[in-house]
Design a protein around this motif. Structure first.
Motif, PDB file in Angstrom:
ATOM      1  N   ASP A  71      27.806  -1.543  20.575  1.00 19.89           N
ATOM      2  CA  ASP A  71      27.057  -0.293  20.623  1.00 19.89           C
ATOM      3  C   ASP A  71      27.818   0.876  20.016  1.00 19.89           C
ATOM      4  OD1 ASP A  71      24.589  -1.095  21.818  1.00 19.89           O
ATOM      5  OD2 ASP A  71      25.622  -1.339  23.731  1.00 19.89           O
ATOM      6  N   GLY A  72      29.131   0.928  20.228  1.00 20.82           N
ATOM      7  CA  GLY A  72      29.916   2.030  19.669  1.00 20.82           C
ATOM      8  C   GLY A  72      29.874   2.042  18.153  1.00 20.82           C
ATOM      9  N   THR A  73      30.000   0.858  17.546  1.00 16.65           N
ATOM     10  CA  THR A  73      29.964   0.740  16.089  1.00 16.65           C
ATOM     11  C   THR A  73      28.600   1.146  15.541  1.00 16.65           C
ATOM     12  OG1 THR A  73      31.576  -1.063  16.118  1.00 16.65           O
ATOM     13  CG2 THR A  73      30.190  -0.876  14.157  1.00 16.65           C
ATOM     14  N   VAL A  74      27.543   0.626  16.156  1.00 16.46           N
ATOM     15  CA  VAL A  74      26.191   0.912  15.681  1.00 16.46           C
ATOM     16  C   VAL A  74      25.855   2.392  15.877  1.00 16.46           C
ATOM     17  CG1 VAL A  74      23.749   0.355  15.956  1.00 16.46           C
ATOM     18  CG2 VAL A  74      25.459  -1.466  16.108  1.00 16.46           C
ATOM     19  N   SER A  75      26.287   2.964  16.995  1.00 16.21           N
ATOM     20  CA  SER A  75      26.028   4.377  17.272  1.00 16.21           C
ATOM     21  C   SER A  75      26.692   5.261  16.227  1.00 16.21           C
ATOM     22  CB  SER A  75      26.544   4.727  18.673  1.00 16.21           C
ATOM     23  OG  SER A  75      26.247   6.059  19.003  1.00 16.21           O
ATOM     24  N   TYR A  76      27.931   4.935  15.876  1.00 18.08           N
ATOM     25  CA  TYR A  76      28.640   5.726  14.862  1.00 18.08           C
ATOM     26  C   TYR A  76      27.914   5.633  13.523  1.00 18.08           C
ATOM     27  CZ  TYR A  76      32.406   7.686  12.086  1.00 18.08           C
ATOM     28  OH  TYR A  76      33.132   8.486  11.238  1.00 18.08           O
ATOM     29  N   ALA A  77      27.489   4.420  13.164  1.00 18.64           N
ATOM     30  CA  ALA A  77      26.758   4.234  11.907  1.00 18.64           C
ATOM     31  C   ALA A  77      25.445   4.997  11.915  1.00 18.64           C
ATOM     32  CB  ALA A  77      26.510   2.748  11.668  1.00 18.64           C
ATOM     33  N   ALA A  78      24.748   4.997  13.060  1.00 15.39           N
ATOM     34  CA  ALA A  78      23.494   5.731  13.166  1.00 15.39           C
ATOM     35  C   ALA A  78      23.712   7.219  12.923  1.00 15.39           C
ATOM     36  CB  ALA A  78      22.870   5.504  14.538  1.00 15.39           C
ATOM     37  N   GLY A  79      24.831   7.737  13.418  1.00 18.61           N
ATOM     38  CA  GLY A  79      25.149   9.137  13.183  1.00 18.61           C
ATOM     39  C   GLY A  79      25.348   9.451  11.719  1.00 18.61           C
ATOM     40  N   ARG A  80      25.874   8.476  10.951  1.00 21.56           N
ATOM     41  CA  ARG A  80      26.119   8.688   9.524  1.00 21.56           C
ATOM     42  C   ARG A  80      24.831   8.648   8.701  1.00 21.56           C
ATOM     43  NH1 ARG A  80      31.754   9.545   9.856  1.00 21.56           N
ATOM     44  NH2 ARG A  80      32.356   9.458   7.672  1.00 21.56           N
ATOM     45  N   VAL A  81      23.870   7.820   9.098  1.00 24.43           N
ATOM     46  CA  VAL A  81      22.634   7.714   8.309  1.00 24.43           C
ATOM     47  C   VAL A  81      21.529   8.627   8.836  1.00 24.43           C
ATOM     48  CG1 VAL A  81      23.197   5.327   7.718  1.00 24.43           C
ATOM     49  CG2 VAL A  81      21.623   5.777   9.608  1.00 24.43           C
ATOM     50  N   ALA A  82      21.756   9.274   9.963  1.00 30.59           N
ATOM     51  CA  ALA A  82      20.729  10.140  10.558  1.00 30.59           C
ATOM     52  C   ALA A  82      20.286  11.221   9.585  1.00 30.59           C
ATOM     53  CB  ALA A  82      21.258  10.784  11.835  1.00 30.59           C
ATOM     54  N   GLY A  83      18.975  11.432   9.534  1.00 28.52           N
ATOM     55  CA  GLY A  83      18.441  12.472   8.677  1.00 28.52           C
ATOM     56  C   GLY A  83      18.273  12.071   7.227  1.00 28.52           C
ATOM     57  N   THR A  84      18.595  10.817   6.901  1.00 32.04           N
ATOM     58  CA  THR A  84      18.411  10.319   5.535  1.00 32.04           C
ATOM     59  C   THR A  84      17.297   9.271   5.525  1.00 32.04           C
ATOM     60  OG1 THR A  84      19.886   8.379   5.634  1.00 32.04           O
ATOM     61  CG2 THR A  84      20.916  10.539   5.301  1.00 32.04           C
ATOM     62  N   ASN A  85      16.996   8.765   4.328  1.00 32.08           N
ATOM     63  CA  ASN A  85      16.014   7.689   4.214  1.00 32.08           C
ATOM     64  C   ASN A  85      16.661   6.307   4.224  1.00 32.08           C
ATOM     65  OD1 ASN A  85      13.634   9.281   4.084  1.00 32.08           O
ATOM     66  ND2 ASN A  85      14.073   9.776   1.940  1.00 32.08           N
ATOM     67  N   VAL A  86      17.981   6.264   4.412  1.00 33.84           N
ATOM     68  CA  VAL A  86      18.669   4.982   4.502  1.00 33.84           C
ATOM     69  C   VAL A  86      18.228   4.274   5.781  1.00 33.84           C
ATOM     70  CG1 VAL A  86      20.914   3.852   4.735  1.00 33.84           C
ATOM     71  CG2 VAL A  86      20.651   5.793   3.180  1.00 33.84           C
ATOM     72  N   VAL A  87      17.895   2.990   5.660  1.00 33.42           N
ATOM     73  CA  VAL A  87      17.434   2.202   6.803  1.00 33.42           C
ATOM     74  C   VAL A  87      18.609   1.434   7.397  1.00 33.42           C
ATOM     75  CG1 VAL A  87      15.938   0.300   7.523  1.00 33.42           C
ATOM     76  CG2 VAL A  87      15.097   2.027   5.922  1.00 33.42           C
ATOM     77  N   LEU A  88      18.678   1.416   8.716  1.00 37.29           N
ATOM     78  CA  LEU A  88      19.741   0.728   9.441  1.00 37.29           C
ATOM     79  C   LEU A  88      19.236  -0.616   9.949  1.00 37.29           C
ATOM     80  CD1 LEU A  88      22.646   1.104  10.693  1.00 37.29           C
ATOM     81  CD2 LEU A  88      21.494   1.988  12.732  1.00 37.29           C
ATOM     82  N   GLY A  89      19.958  -1.683   9.618  1.00 39.66           N
ATOM     83  CA  GLY A  89      19.722  -2.987  10.221  1.00 39.66           C
ATOM     84  C   GLY A  89      20.812  -3.249  11.240  1.00 39.66           C
ATOM     85  N   VAL A  90      20.501  -3.995  12.293  1.00 37.03           N
ATOM     86  CA  VAL A  90      21.452  -4.175  13.394  1.00 37.03           C
ATOM     87  C   VAL A  90      21.680  -5.648  13.687  1.00 37.03           C
ATOM     88  CG1 VAL A  90      21.908  -3.702  15.837  1.00 37.03           C
ATOM     89  CG2 VAL A  90      20.761  -1.977  14.425  1.00 37.03           C
TER      90      VAL A  90
END
Length: 318
Positions: A71-90
């Motif tokens: 969760d810590g890794t994914v949360s940090y990544a989510a913070g980096r892509v937030a507000g963009t059109n980049v899609v996050l896969g988990v």
């Protein structure tokens, strides 16, 4: 982008130090065979590596970033892509994997890879603690001591049971604290509390290896769930613990529960803040919700979130 196959190019970033991080080669091969256009793979071992790698991946223009870890890794990544059109896969490769649980992403690695390939894209809320991101829960008090008691070795060898052992260790050493909850939006009067066990601010639905923030909590509802648990006799905490899984503990008479879009937490003494398993802030701290901030792939069958689309963050929530 409606699905991963619509991506121009995908990058995979794996926390190789996570509980199941060594399985990344199999995961990448599985996704490629399923049609995910993986063009870059980056195993990382430290937080510093993760930050630099995500910066490079985003600069390279990938429109799908698949992140494997806890969760810590994914949360940090989510913070980096937030507000963009980049899609996050988990790919849930950690111990608790509560974010994946919230979005109904399978814990099985092969099934999680299939979700990346065949799932749908939704947009979800992101919590912020003085700007630092969290997907599940931010908390002070007992949970911080639990995080400090969770050794990588303990998590690797006994999995989710490590949380129960760490909680018992932390409870034995806990010292009560005082807190003031302030609501800058004016939706609640300030709340002064003493003799506390824990205060938590939830953005998602699940935390702590499958506990539920509240029966109504969701990661797409544009609000934060705030709860405070008073310290008390062990038997009372045992009673509360029995109600954590379904979130009904918020009805206990030693628990305060409110919802808001913005809360400021002041504690005496100042305390570290746990953000999805990482100690990343200190009180006093402001907690806010960034609405519809992250585009993420979920199973077609998931009902945890919708795709609200451009401009939704500026519309009033229902």
């Amino acid at each position: 982008m409606n699905a991963a196959r619509d991506a121009r190019s995908a990058a995979v970033v794996i926390n190789a130090g996570s509980r199941r991080g060594t399985a990344h080669e199999l995961a990448v091969d599985t996704m490629r065979k399923a049609g995910v256009p993986v063009s870059a793979v980056h195993p990382v071992l430290t937080g510093g590596e993760l930050a630099g790698t995500l910066d490079r991946v985003l600069a390279d223009g990938h429109d799908l970033v698949v992140v494997g870890g806890g969760d810590g890794t994914v949360s940090y990544a989510a913070g980096r892509v937030a507000g963009t059109n980049v899609v996050l896969g988990v790919l849930p490769l950690g111990t608790a994997n509560d974010f994946a649980r919230t979005l109904e992403i399978p814990n099985n690695l092969a099934e999680a890879c299939a979700t990346v390939a065949d799932g749908k894209v939704v947009d979800i809320d992101l919590g912020r603690a003085d700007g630092e991101p969290f997907l599940n829960v931010a908390s002070v008090g007992l949970s911080v001591a639990v995080t400090e008691a969770l050794s990588p070795r303990l998590k690797r060898y006994i999995g989710p049971l490590a949380y129960s052992i760490a909680t018992l260790r932390a409870y034995a050493r806990h010292r009560p604290f005082r807190a003031r909850l302030e609501f800058p939006g004016g939706d609640h009067e300030p709340l002064e509390l003493e003799d506390l066990l824990q205060v938590a601010v939830g953005n998602g639905r699940h935390y702590g290896g499958g506990n539920t923030v509240s029966p109504t909590a969701g990661i797409d509802d544009h609000i934060l769930d705030i709860y405070a648990i008073l310290a008390g006799p062990l038997r009372e905490h045992v009673n509360i613990a029995r109600l954590l899984k379904d979130g009904s503990f918020i009805e206990h008479d030693r628990v305060y529960h409110l919802t808001s879009r913005h809360v400021r937490l002041v504690t005496e003494p100042p305390l570290p803040v746990n953000l999805d398993g990482e100690i990343a802030a200190t009180t006093p701290a402001d907690f806010t919700v960034q609405r519809n901030a992250v585009h993420v792939v979920v199973p077609q069958s998931s009902t945890s979130a919708l795709f609200d689309g451009p401009g939704a963050a500026n519309r009033p929530s229902s």
